[in-house]
Design a protein around this motif. Structure first.
Motif, PDB file in Angstrom:
ATOM      1  N   PRO A 180     -23.397 -22.364 -17.621  1.00  0.00           N
ATOM      2  CA  PRO A 180     -23.908 -23.972 -17.282  1.00  0.00           C
ATOM      3  C   PRO A 180     -23.040 -24.949 -16.534  1.00  0.00           C
ATOM      4  O   PRO A 180     -23.426 -25.549 -15.685  1.00  0.00           O
ATOM      5  CB  PRO A 180     -24.570 -24.284 -18.565  1.00  0.00           C
ATOM      6  CG  PRO A 180     -23.650 -23.733 -19.656  1.00  0.00           C
ATOM      7  CD  PRO A 180     -23.372 -22.552 -19.013  1.00  0.00           C
ATOM      8  N   THR A 181     -21.863 -24.777 -17.125  1.00  0.00           N
ATOM      9  CA  THR A 181     -20.751 -25.797 -16.341  1.00  0.00           C
ATOM     10  C   THR A 181     -20.510 -25.349 -14.892  1.00  0.00           C
ATOM     11  O   THR A 181     -20.439 -26.393 -14.082  1.00  0.00           O
ATOM     12  CB  THR A 181     -19.467 -25.642 -17.195  1.00  0.00           C
ATOM     13  OG1 THR A 181     -19.456 -26.042 -18.496  1.00  0.00           O
ATOM     14  CG2 THR A 181     -18.532 -26.642 -16.306  1.00  0.00           C
ATOM     15  N   LEU A 182     -20.364 -24.159 -14.306  1.00  0.00           N
ATOM     16  CA  LEU A 182     -20.269 -23.797 -13.227  1.00  0.00           C
ATOM     17  C   LEU A 182     -21.548 -24.019 -12.295  1.00  0.00           C
ATOM     18  O   LEU A 182     -21.522 -24.392 -11.064  1.00  0.00           O
ATOM     19  CB  LEU A 182     -19.682 -22.430 -13.253  1.00  0.00           C
ATOM     20  CG  LEU A 182     -18.228 -22.192 -13.664  1.00  0.00           C
ATOM     21  CD1 LEU A 182     -17.969 -20.215 -13.520  1.00  0.00           C
ATOM     22  CD2 LEU A 182     -17.206 -22.822 -12.785  1.00  0.00           C
ATOM     23  N   VAL A 183     -22.818 -23.710 -12.956  1.00  0.00           N
ATOM     24  CA  VAL A 183     -23.673 -23.939 -12.278  1.00  0.00           C
ATOM     25  C   VAL A 183     -24.130 -25.235 -11.811  1.00  0.00           C
ATOM     26  O   VAL A 183     -24.750 -25.535 -10.737  1.00  0.00           O
ATOM     27  CB  VAL A 183     -24.780 -23.294 -13.153  1.00  0.00           C
ATOM     28  CG1 VAL A 183     -26.369 -23.605 -12.451  1.00  0.00           C
ATOM     29  CG2 VAL A 183     -24.860 -21.925 -12.982  1.00  0.00           C
ATOM     30  N   LEU A 184     -23.909 -26.222 -12.786  1.00  0.00           N
ATOM     31  CA  LEU A 184     -23.758 -27.663 -12.513  1.00  0.00           C
ATOM     32  C   LEU A 184     -22.961 -27.936 -11.514  1.00  0.00           C
ATOM     33  O   LEU A 184     -23.154 -29.123 -10.918  1.00  0.00           O
ATOM     34  CB  LEU A 184     -23.586 -28.598 -13.763  1.00  0.00           C
ATOM     35  CG  LEU A 184     -24.524 -28.679 -14.788  1.00  0.00           C
ATOM     36  CD1 LEU A 184     -24.097 -29.107 -16.037  1.00  0.00           C
ATOM     37  CD2 LEU A 184     -25.872 -29.266 -14.434  1.00  0.00           C
ATOM     38  N   CYS A 185     -22.074 -27.171 -11.099  1.00  0.00           N
ATOM     39  CA  CYS A 185     -20.817 -27.626 -10.068  1.00  0.00           C
ATOM     40  C   CYS A 185     -21.375 -26.660  -8.863  1.00  0.00           C
ATOM     41  O   CYS A 185     -20.443 -26.576  -8.060  1.00  0.00           O
ATOM     42  CB  CYS A 185     -19.378 -27.405 -10.457  1.00  0.00           C
ATOM     43  SG  CYS A 185     -18.944 -28.301 -11.865  1.00  0.00           S
TER      44      CYS A 185
END
Length: 274
Positions: free
Chosen positions: A173-178
């Motif tokens: 989720p962290t990477l997808v938010l970025c």
């Protein structure tokens, strides 16, 4: 701690089922399987009479150890599909490892109930995030850089070690938010899972060497019986999950991720309240 044959057989059967589920999820969601293994072990250990103050530590430590072969199998599948970002992996790896060291030390000093609460709260927060946001939701156009990169990666490593997960629960989720493609995030997080699992499991072994109340066939806070039953089947089924990850609609992948996190969190909250 004695085991009667029926209880031991049931324990082994459920562990095998957990191993299959963990392997598929490792490849499908990049979560290292810990999101399944930890709650299953937590409740199984309680059913066979393992003392409250050690069962969460045993669940987390055993999960981290079983993630090692699963991650290796999952990484191979994702590399063949060119879904591992080697540059990001090299950039994040030292910070993730530092976070794992900190998280393992903290976990060794925590009471079991605190570890359970950490798992339940973080899993629920991520599940809610994955449910209420869309794939187009963004906090940034690129992954964090500079000091924020270090803080982000170290935080993921620390909480992953304390929760007994491979890192995908937080990394994806962290990477997808970025603004990062979800399939590439899944593949890269599978590789980060190995960086989390190796030092994390060693730390839990060391921390639990003299802990009282552990069941037979335990090495520190790692159940060797659980490891021997979970690891082989999860390693064999991880490629199936990786194949599914490249054939499913990303929206369905997101829903599956949120569903398993939410279900796991609610189960852990139930364990805290009963």
């Amino acid at each position: 701690m004695p085991f009667d044959p029926l209880s031991l057989a049931l324990f082994g059967l459920v562990l095998l089922i957990a191993g299959v589920s963990a392997g598929v999820l490792a490849g499908l969601l990049g979560v290292g399987g810990g999101i399944v293994i930890v709650p299953v072990l937590f409740h199984l250990l309680g059913l066979i009479g393992v003392e409250e103050h050690v069962k969460m530590h045993l669940a987390v430590g055993t999960s981290l150890a079983s993630i090692i072969p699963t991650s290796i199998s999952s990484i191979r599948s994702h590399i063949r599909r060119d879904s591992v970002d080697r540059d990001l992996l090299r950039s994040w790896a030292p910070w993730v490892a530092l976070g794992v060291l900190v998280g393992t030390v903290l976990a060794g000093a925590m009471r079991g109930a605190v570890l359970t609460a950490v798992f339940a709260v973080v899993a629920l927060a991520v599940a809610v995030h994955m449910t209420v946001t869309t794939q187009e939701t963004r906090l940034s156009d690129t992954p964090p850089r500079g000091v924020f990169k270090g803080l982000t990666a170290a935080t993921i490593g620390a909480f992953s070690a304390m929760m007994g997960i491979g890192g995908g629960t937080l990394t994806v989720p962290t990477l997808v938010l970025c603004n990062y493609p979800i399939r590439r995030a899944v593949g890269t997080s599978a590789a980060l899972g190995l960086i989390i699992a190796v030092p994390g499991s060693i730390g839990f072994i060391i921390a639990g060497l003299d802990a009282p109340g552990r069941p037979p066939l335990s090495l520190g806070y790692v159940s060797l019986l659980g490891l021997l039953l979970i690891a082989p089947v999860s390693m064999l089924t991880a490629p199936l999950g990786a194949r599914l990850a490249h054939s499913l609609d990303p929206r369905n992948l997101r829903r599956a991720f949120a569903f398993f996190l939410g279900l796991t969190s609610l189960r852990m909250f139930y364990g805290l309240l009963t």
